[in-house]
Motif scaffolding. Structure first.
Motif, PDB file in Angstrom:
ATOM      1  N   GLU A  88       0.808  -1.215   0.000  1.00 27.77           N
ATOM      2  CA  GLU A  88       0.000   0.000   0.000  1.00 27.77           C
ATOM      3  C   GLU A  88       0.843   1.267   0.000  1.00 27.77           C
ATOM      4  OE1 GLU A  88      -2.673  -0.224   3.260  1.00 27.77           O
ATOM      5  OE2 GLU A  88      -3.931  -1.781   2.361  1.00 27.77           O
ATOM      6  N   ASP A  89       2.097   1.165   0.484  1.00 28.75           N
ATOM      7  CA  ASP A  89       2.968   2.336   0.499  1.00 28.75           C
ATOM      8  C   ASP A  89       3.647   2.573  -0.850  1.00 28.75           C
ATOM      9  OD1 ASP A  89       4.825   0.327   0.390  1.00 28.75           O
ATOM     10  OD2 ASP A  89       5.819   0.819   2.267  1.00 28.75           O
ATOM     11  N   GLY A  90       3.309   1.745  -1.848  1.00 28.17           N
ATOM     12  CA  GLY A  90       3.849   1.930  -3.185  1.00 28.17           C
ATOM     13  C   GLY A  90       5.129   1.174  -3.472  1.00 28.17           C
ATOM     14  N   THR A  91       5.652   0.440  -2.497  1.00 27.41           N
ATOM     15  CA  THR A  91       6.886  -0.319  -2.700  1.00 27.41           C
ATOM     16  C   THR A  91       6.571  -1.735  -3.163  1.00 27.41           C
ATOM     17  OG1 THR A  91       6.924  -1.004  -0.363  1.00 27.41           O
ATOM     18  CG2 THR A  91       8.127   1.009  -0.962  1.00 27.41           C
ATOM     19  N   ASN A  92       7.494  -2.307  -3.930  1.00 27.07           N
ATOM     20  CA  ASN A  92       7.354  -3.671  -4.421  1.00 27.07           C
ATOM     21  C   ASN A  92       8.293  -4.606  -3.678  1.00 27.07           C
ATOM     22  OD1 ASN A  92       5.658  -2.511  -6.243  1.00 27.07           O
ATOM     23  ND2 ASN A  92       6.747  -3.198  -8.070  1.00 27.07           N
ATOM     24  N   ARG A  93       7.870  -5.865  -3.509  1.00 25.88           N
ATOM     25  CA  ARG A  93       8.703  -6.874  -2.886  1.00 25.88           C
ATOM     26  C   ARG A  93       8.729  -8.107  -3.781  1.00 25.88           C
ATOM     27  NH1 ARG A  93       9.429  -2.900  -0.617  1.00 25.88           N
ATOM     28  NH2 ARG A  93       9.507  -2.455   1.620  1.00 25.88           N
ATOM     29  N   PRO A  94       9.917  -8.694  -4.035  1.00 23.71           N
ATOM     30  CA  PRO A  94      10.007  -9.870  -4.911  1.00 23.71           C
ATOM     31  C   PRO A  94       9.437 -11.105  -4.249  1.00 23.71           C
ATOM     32  CG  PRO A  94      12.103  -9.484  -3.856  1.00 23.71           C
ATOM     33  CD  PRO A  94      11.217  -8.329  -3.451  1.00 23.71           C
ATOM     34  N   ILE A  95       8.999 -12.046  -5.059  1.00 27.68           N
ATOM     35  CA  ILE A  95       8.403 -13.269  -4.541  1.00 27.68           C
ATOM     36  C   ILE A  95       8.523 -14.361  -5.595  1.00 27.68           C
ATOM     37  CG2 ILE A  95       6.087 -12.704  -5.397  1.00 27.68           C
ATOM     38  CD1 ILE A  95       4.900 -14.001  -2.963  1.00 27.68           C
ATOM     39  N   PHE A  96       8.658 -15.622  -5.168  1.00 29.06           N
ATOM     40  CA  PHE A  96       8.579 -16.739  -6.098  1.00 29.06           C
ATOM     41  C   PHE A  96       7.167 -16.784  -6.679  1.00 29.06           C
ATOM     42  CE2 PHE A  96      12.037 -19.805  -4.274  1.00 29.06           C
ATOM     43  CZ  PHE A  96      12.984 -18.812  -4.432  1.00 29.06           C
ATOM     44  N   GLU A  97       7.057 -17.226  -7.892  1.00 28.75           N
ATOM     45  CA  GLU A  97       5.739 -17.302  -8.537  1.00 28.75           C
ATOM     46  C   GLU A  97       4.854 -18.318  -7.827  1.00 28.75           C
ATOM     47  OE1 GLU A  97       3.903 -18.759 -12.821  1.00 28.75           O
ATOM     48  OE2 GLU A  97       5.939 -17.938 -12.739  1.00 28.75           O
TER      49      GLU A  97
END
Length: 204
Positions: A88-97
């Motif tokens: 919600e703060d506009g930041t992205n976090r990587p993740i396995f599919e």
């Protein structure tokens, strides 16, 4: 790169129709191994979901066992993942599919450009814990000292200066050899745990 929201991630996970959060499935972007929190627990990465959630969909199970997977982690220098979660703060976090993710417009994902390279994510965020706790109200994480975090599940020696755990009662003074005698799997587990805290700020 595909970006999904927390709500979209929750929808994808619910569609897997598994019995409990430990069985949510994710695919390593490097070796394509499907893995779950239960797999991490079975491999010795932790004893509960709360203990392994920092590795789930972030570090491949091969970092904890030689039986499957590879040693890939999203905390490294090169980034080959295809999915990130938008906060919600506009930041992205990587993740396995997550298994079942199609990457199509039907899931509401948006395209954000080419794969990122040279970007180091210094510490995994508990994305899945955020999602799953919204559903089942899992207990909050507890605070532990660094020693306990790094060496949880390791057997200490009897030396009075053992790095794993200071012995109680009878002790020796031959010098702690715990780290020198660690197996490859133990060193891999210790390395993964160090990556979580290596960029933390300390007072010296």
């Amino acid at each position: 790169m595909n970006t999904i929201t927390l709500d979209e991630l929750k929808t994808i996970l619910k569609a897997q129709d598994v019995e409990n959060p430990e069985h949510y499935q994710f695919i390593c972007p490097s070796c394509k191994t499907v893995q779950t929190a239960q797999d991490l627990i079975d491999a010795g990465a932790g004893e509960t979901f709360d203990e392994v959630q920092k590795y789930l969909a972030f570090s491949c199970i091969g970092r904890f066992t030689e039986d499957k997977g590879c040693d890939w982690t999203l905390g490294g220098l090169f980034q080959i993942h295809k999915v990130e979660v938008l906060f919600e703060d506009g930041t992205n976090r990587p993740i396995f599919e997550p298994v079942g993710y199609s990457g199509s417009a039907k899931t509401g994902v948006t395209k954000t450009g080419k794969l990122k390279t040279g970007v180091k994510y210094s510490r995994p965020d508990p994305i899945l814990t955020v999602v799953i706790r919204l559903e089942v109200g899992m207990p909050k994480k507890k605070e532990v000292v660094v020693r306990e975090f790094l060496f949880r599940g390791f057997e200490p020696c009897s030396d009075g200066h053992c790095v794993i755990k200071k012995p109680e009662g009878m002790r020796t003074n031959a010098g702690c050899g715990c780290i020198l005698s660690m197996s490859r799997l133990q060193l891999g587990l210790l390395s993964s745990r160090l990556q979580v805290i290596v960029d933390e700020v300390v007072t010296v």
